[in-house]
Design a protein around this motif. Structure first.
Motif, PDB file in Angstrom:
ATOM      1  N   ILE A 290       0.859  -1.178   0.000  1.00 44.81           N
ATOM      2  CA  ILE A 290       0.000   0.000   0.000  1.00 44.81           C
ATOM      3  C   ILE A 290       0.900   1.234   0.000  1.00 44.81           C
ATOM      4  N   GLU A 291       0.716   2.084  -0.995  1.00 39.53           N
ATOM      5  CA  GLU A 291       1.606   3.247  -1.130  1.00 39.53           C
ATOM      6  C   GLU A 291       0.805   4.539  -1.048  1.00 39.53           C
ATOM      7  N   PHE A 292       1.207   5.398  -0.164  1.00 38.51           N
ATOM      8  CA  PHE A 292       0.759   6.782  -0.100  1.00 38.51           C
ATOM      9  C   PHE A 292       1.773   7.543   0.747  1.00 38.51           C
ATOM     10  N   LEU A 293       1.789   8.835   0.584  1.00 35.09           N
ATOM     11  CA  LEU A 293       2.763   9.655   1.300  1.00 35.09           C
ATOM     12  C   LEU A 293       2.304   9.826   2.738  1.00 35.09           C
ATOM     13  N   SER A 294       3.036   9.197   3.656  1.00 33.63           N
ATOM     14  CA  SER A 294       2.666   9.238   5.072  1.00 33.63           C
ATOM     15  C   SER A 294       3.736   9.982   5.869  1.00 33.63           C
ATOM     16  N   TYR A 295       3.376  10.308   7.090  1.00 34.22           N
ATOM     17  CA  TYR A 295       4.331  10.992   7.968  1.00 34.22           C
ATOM     18  C   TYR A 295       5.453  10.047   8.399  1.00 34.22           C
ATOM     19  N   GLN A 296       5.187   8.746   8.420  1.00 30.05           N
ATOM     20  CA  GLN A 296       6.217   7.779   8.804  1.00 30.05           C
ATOM     21  C   GLN A 296       7.208   7.529   7.672  1.00 30.05           C
TER      22      GLN A 296
ATOM     23  N   PHE B  41      10.025   8.271   4.905  1.00 30.37           N
ATOM     24  CA  PHE B  41      11.191   9.158   4.954  1.00 30.37           C
ATOM     25  C   PHE B  41      10.937  10.435   4.170  1.00 30.37           C
ATOM     26  N   LEU B  42      10.364  10.290   2.981  1.00 28.02           N
ATOM     27  CA  LEU B  42      10.067  11.463   2.168  1.00 28.02           C
ATOM     28  C   LEU B  42       9.032  12.349   2.854  1.00 28.02           C
ATOM     29  N   GLY B  43       8.021  11.735   3.454  1.00 30.15           N
ATOM     30  CA  GLY B  43       7.017  12.510   4.166  1.00 30.15           C
ATOM     31  C   GLY B  43       7.601  13.246   5.365  1.00 30.15           C
ATOM     32  N   ALA B  44       8.527  12.592   6.070  1.00 26.58           N
ATOM     33  CA  ALA B  44       9.164  13.249   7.222  1.00 26.58           C
ATOM     34  C   ALA B  44      10.010  14.440   6.783  1.00 26.58           C
TER      35      ALA B  44
ATOM     36  N   THR C 173       8.284  21.938   5.726  1.00 27.21           N
ATOM     37  CA  THR C 173       7.060  22.720   5.932  1.00 27.21           C
ATOM     38  C   THR C 173       7.131  23.501   7.228  1.00 27.21           C
ATOM     39  N   SER C 174       7.650  22.875   8.257  1.00 27.53           N
ATOM     40  CA  SER C 174       7.769  23.568   9.540  1.00 27.53           C
ATOM     41  C   SER C 174       8.668  24.795   9.427  1.00 27.53           C
ATOM     42  N   VAL C 175       9.762  24.670   8.659  1.00 30.16           N
ATOM     43  CA  VAL C 175      10.677  25.805   8.484  1.00 30.16           C
ATOM     44  C   VAL C 175       9.996  26.916   7.698  1.00 30.16           C
ATOM     45  N   THR C 176       9.297  26.547   6.626  1.00 32.64           N
ATOM     46  CA  THR C 176       8.633  27.562   5.797  1.00 32.64           C
ATOM     47  C   THR C 176       7.459  28.215   6.526  1.00 32.64           C
TER      48      THR C 176
ATOM     49  N   PHE D  11      -1.660  17.329   2.154  1.00 28.77           N
ATOM     50  CA  PHE D  11      -1.272  16.363   1.130  1.00 28.77           C
ATOM     51  C   PHE D  11      -0.558  15.148   1.721  1.00 28.77           C
ATOM     52  N   ILE D  12      -0.170  15.213   2.990  1.00 29.74           N
ATOM     53  CA  ILE D  12       0.537  14.101   3.626  1.00 29.74           C
ATOM     54  C   ILE D  12      -0.460  13.301   4.451  1.00 29.74           C
ATOM     55  N   GLY D  13      -0.400  11.975   4.331  1.00 23.75           N
ATOM     56  CA  GLY D  13      -1.326  11.106   5.043  1.00 23.75           C
ATOM     57  C   GLY D  13      -2.188  10.329   4.064  1.00 23.75           C
ATOM     58  N   LYS D  14      -2.896   9.335   4.595  1.00 20.61           N
ATOM     59  CA  LYS D  14      -3.749   8.503   3.761  1.00 20.61           C
ATOM     60  C   LYS D  14      -4.929   9.312   3.247  1.00 20.61           C
TER      61      LYS D  14
END
Length: 523
Positions: free
Chosen positions: A234-240, A242-245, A251-254, A299-302
């Motif tokens: 199962i593929e989606f961009l999640s917080y867990q 590496f790319l999502g992290a 995002t936090s910096v911006t 955009f991040i998360g299921k």
């Protein structure tokens, strides 16, 4: 025809006479006596071999049956033949009852009896045929099969009699197909000749010598051995992920960068440089930039129904608000310098009304596009199983791809207008003028989104989402850096430039320069 039926037909040739019915029980029936004598003669004259044992056994069966029948039937007057019907001569079937119960051991050591079907026990000799080096054929007794033997002892093999001790000969011309392969028979060859072909992707063969491969379910895929179906990734961009992290950290910096600048502007809100750059518009623009950076987290998360509906719409509205603020600031700067003449008609447009109207009007157009999009063809989550065969990509279907391009197109139109207006106002005084910085910021903004389109269309799955997040963060960061960082530098580092006298000197120098150009143009 069973053996018992054969014995019954053969026994029909025996003639029983009435005189035999008076014989006492101590004397045997002559017919049975003849059978017994025949049996004795057979035992004396025949050599003890398998064929003679079978004949003697059959004779003994009939003899025993006759003796038992005599005890029950004293007189039998009819002669039974094979052509007579059973219905007319029922006496012969009295013999059948005793034939079923016959049980004895012959001279070969075999137990003779009949099963419920009237068949004797199946006994087979296993004979191996060998071809010697000289070309002579040889038959060797290598074992025996006896159905009457105890369980597990039915088949007896004399391994010492076998000629293949180290390697058993193969009875087929092809090796067995392993797991994950299927049989394909060779054209024009016997059925034992075949080729083993690996199963296709998404198909398995979990047994040896499989004729066909089994297709895996839609949510599963074949493993490397092609012998088991496993669940697809199962593929989606999640917080867990590496790319999502990484994207979350960026995002936090911006988000912190415009938030820090907003705090600085609020603290130094009474300084000339903050007032001169329309601080209310600056506050709105900084808040909009913070929201733009935060919308990338959607955009991040299921993907869910709500997330899919909010992703593109919130992103489009926030960026329309940002670009509208930039456009309003640019127009305000131009009007401020063009309305320096007391008789100028542009003086009536001075004040906070015009920038507010520009922001509201431009943003409401984007809001209207988003409302129409959500009411006609809203985005929804879906499972994409076609892009990667072994992976289920959970992504948001835009519902209407045209609506997304309308949203991006309108945002590009606002950016282009802001770029043109800022480019035309680039000659205004540096300390007061934002036009140069707005020009650079719009160039960065347009460049990012022009490069975003081919990258967005060429990727799928979580990388497509990552490309859009990167475009959001890059464009928002470009606006912050190009517009606000120079002002923060003056406020924090070059405070001598943040005075009213310095700004007036710049303005007077600009007016003198403009008058000289005008006079030279007239002369």
């Amino acid at each position: 025809m069973t053996l018992m039926q054969t014995l019954m037909l053969e026994s029909s040739e025996i003639i029983w006479t009435p005189e035999l019915s008076d014989t006492s029980n101590n004397h045997e029936n002559p017919s049975c006596q003849s059978v017994k004598e025949a049996t004795s003669e057979s035992e004396r004259e025949q050599p003890i071999d398998m064929e003679s044992c079978k004949k003697v056994s059959a004779t003994k069966v009939m003899k025993d049956a006759c003796v038992k029948t005599k005890k029950e039937r004293s007189i039998v007057t009819n002669t039974i033949t094979e052509e007579r019907e059973p219905e007319k001569h029922p006496r012969i079937f009295s013999l059948l009852h005793y034939l079923r119960n016959v049980r004895f051991i012959n001279k070969a050591g075999e137990e003779i009896f009949f099963d419920v079907n009237g068949d004797p026990p199946a006994v087979y000799d296993l004979i191996a045929w060998f071809l010697s080096v000289s070309g002579e054929s040889k038959y060797v007794h290598v074992g025996k099969y006896d159905s009457a033997a105890p369980s597990g002892q039915n088949l007896v093999i004399r391994e010492e009699a076998l000629m293949w001790k180290d390697q058993v000969p193969v009875s087929i011309c092809s090796e067995s197909c392993h797991l994950g392969h299927r049989k394909v028979f060779q054209y024009g060859q016997p059925p034992c000749c075949f080729d083993c072909i690996p199963c296709s992707q998404g198909e398995i063969a979990n047994i040896s010598d499989a004729h066909d491969c089994i297709k895996c379910p839609d949510d599963s895929w074949s493993n490397k051995g092609q012998n088991e179906c496993i669940k697809k990734f199962i593929e989606f961009l999640s917080y867990q992920d590496f790319l999502g992290a990484i994207l979350t950290t960026i995002t936090s910096v911006t988000v912190l960068l415009p938030a820090s600048i907003l705090i600085i502007f609020v603290r130094y809100r009474h300084t000339p440089i903050v007032k001169a750059n329309n601080r209310e518009l600056s506050y709105i623009l900084l808040i909009a930039l913070i929201l733009c950076s935060l919308c990338s987290l959607i955009f991040i998360g299921k993907p869910t129904v709500l997330m899919c509906m909010l992703r593109q719409t919130v992103f489009g509205i926030m960026f329309a608000l940002c670009v509208s603020c930039v456009l309003a600031k640019t127009i305000t700067v131009v009007i401020a310098f063009k309305a320096t003449n007391p008789n100028s008609k542009l003086r009536k447009w001075m004040g906070p009304v015009l920038p507010g109207c520009i922001i509201c009007f431009c943003t409401m157009i984007q809001v209207t596009l988003c409302v129409v999009w959500l009411s006609t063809a809203p985005p929804f989550p879906e499972e994409n199983m076609k892009f990667k065969l072994d992976t289920i990509i959970i992504e948001c279907n835009d519902g209407s791809s045209n609506a997304l391009w309308w949203l991006l197109g309108y945002m590009g139109l606002l950016a282009s207008i802001s770029l043109v207006v800022a480019f035309l106002a680039r000659t205004l005084p540096d300390s007061f003028n934002e036009a140069k910085f707005i020009t650079f910021s719009m160039l960065v903004f347009v460049s990012v989104w022009l490069s975003f389109i081919p990258a967005y269309l060429s990727t799928r799955g979580k990388y497509m989402v990552a490309v859009e997040i990167f475009a959001i963060l890059s464009s928002s960061s470009g606006l912050v850096i190009c517009i606000f960082i120079p002002k923060c530098y003056i406020i924090l580092v070059r405070s001598e430039m943040n005075t009213r006298e310095y700004l007036k000197c710049k303005i007077n120098a600009f007016k003198q320069k403009t008058e000289k150009r005008f006079q030279s143009y007239i002369t």
